[in-house]
Design a protein around this motif. Structure first.
Motif, PDB file in Angstrom:
ATOM      1  N   UNK A   1       4.635  12.100   2.292  1.00  0.00           N
ATOM      2  CA  UNK A   1       4.374  11.237   3.454  1.00  0.00           C
ATOM      3  C   UNK A   1       4.043   9.830   2.978  1.00  0.00           C
ATOM      4  N   UNK A   2       4.812   8.827   3.424  1.00  0.00           N
ATOM      5  CA  UNK A   2       4.545   7.439   3.038  1.00  0.00           C
ATOM      6  C   UNK A   2       3.597   6.756   4.018  1.00  0.00           C
ATOM      7  N   UNK A   3       3.092   5.611   3.609  1.00  0.00           N
ATOM      8  CA  UNK A   3       2.290   4.762   4.479  1.00  0.00           C
ATOM      9  C   UNK A   3       3.200   3.656   5.007  1.00  0.00           C
ATOM     10  N   UNK A   4       3.613   3.730   6.271  1.00  0.00           N
ATOM     11  CA  UNK A   4       4.549   2.730   6.815  1.00  0.00           C
ATOM     12  C   UNK A   4       4.013   1.306   6.727  1.00  0.00           C
ATOM     13  N   UNK A   5       2.685   1.148   6.775  1.00  0.00           N
ATOM     14  CA  UNK A   5       2.100  -0.190   6.718  1.00  0.00           C
ATOM     15  C   UNK A   5       2.400  -0.864   5.379  1.00  0.00           C
ATOM     16  N   UNK A   6       2.589  -0.054   4.339  1.00  0.00           N
ATOM     17  CA  UNK A   6       2.828  -0.587   2.994  1.00  0.00           C
ATOM     18  C   UNK A   6       4.318  -0.697   2.686  1.00  0.00           C
ATOM     19  N   UNK A   7       5.105   0.283   3.123  1.00  0.00           N
ATOM     20  CA  UNK A   7       6.492   0.360   2.660  1.00  0.00           C
ATOM     21  C   UNK A   7       7.526  -0.223   3.625  1.00  0.00           C
ATOM     22  N   UNK A   8       7.163  -0.402   4.885  1.00  0.00           N
ATOM     23  CA  UNK A   8       8.143  -0.865   5.864  1.00  0.00           C
ATOM     24  C   UNK A   8       8.724  -2.227   5.479  1.00  0.00           C
ATOM     25  N   UNK A   9      10.056  -2.281   5.436  1.00  0.00           N
ATOM     26  CA  UNK A   9      10.743  -3.526   5.132  1.00  0.00           C
ATOM     27  C   UNK A   9      10.738  -3.917   3.673  1.00  0.00           C
TER      28      UNK A   9
END
Length: 221
Positions: free
Chosen positions: A165-173
């Motif tokens: 499970x990733x952290x979208x706040x860190x990896x998005x874009x």
């Protein structure tokens, strides 16, 4: 003691540094697996991985095989830094447009048992040398899995499915460089890449310290 040969006075002696078996061309432009011609291999053509490219610094054989064993079970921090130094020019020469580095994570139980993530012993100093953000918590393992050692290709794929499970706040874009210690069937790397892409990562490139080739038994890696 040298992590490769046990020589006293070194973390990674000059002889072992010189003996690291490197992967030579031709290899698949996508996954980096040695091929007869420098093109996309049949596996990547029939089942394209979701990462952009993967490359491995060395062949999973002596002395790097012994070195990775000491990283995994003896917390040889000095060896991790030494390998990072030796890998820097190789990774830099790839010219990948990445902005952060993420190590493939361990599960909570394995992390508690071992006390550290062996991939991070190389990934952290390597990220520093490359000028990349190091984000060890951007991807978590949320489901405990069996050890991959000894499992078949299909069993490995099922074993790690939906385990990360990733952290979208860190990896998005973001364009991400993900690191693992050894590439075998690619099951773990694919599961991690799929998770990062589902959270909005722009691109995922993969670097591994070593690559297990066809003559290496899955019972050893």
């Amino acid at each position: 003691m040298c992590g490769g040969c046990g020589k006293v006075g070194w973390r990674w002696c000059p002889e072992c540094q010189a003996r690291v078996p490197r992967l030579n061309k031709p290899f698949c432009e996508k996954c980096g697996m040695p091929t007869k011609e420098q093109d996309i291999c049949e596996t990547c053509k029939s089942n394209p991985p979701s990462y952009r490219m993967m490359r491995s610094w060395a062949v999973f054989d002596s002395p790097i095989q012994d070195g990775l064993h000491t990283l995994k079970y003896r917390r040889n921090i000095g060896l991790g830094e030494s390998i990072a130094v030796q890998m820097t020019d190789f990774v830099s020469s790839l010219g990948w447009p990445v902005e952060m580095m993420i190590p493939v994570p361990l599960g909570k139980n394995r992390l508690k048992e071992r006390g550290y993530n062996q991939v991070g012993l190389v990934a952290r100093p390597l990220a520093f040398r490359l000028g990349l953000r190091y984000e060890p918590n951007a991807l978590r393992k949320i489901r405990e899995t069996r050890s991959q050692v000894g499992l078949t290709v299909s069993q490995r794929r099922t074993n790690v499915q939906n385990a990360y499970q990733p952290d979208p706040r860190v990896v998005k874009g973001k364009s991400i460089l993900m690191m693992d210690d050894v590439a075998t069937t690619g099951s773990t790397i694919s599961a991690c890449t799929d998770a990062l892409r589902s959270a909005g990562a722009q691109d995922v490139y993969v670097i591994t310290i070593a690559r297990a080739l066809s003559h290496h038994s899955l019972n050893r890696v």
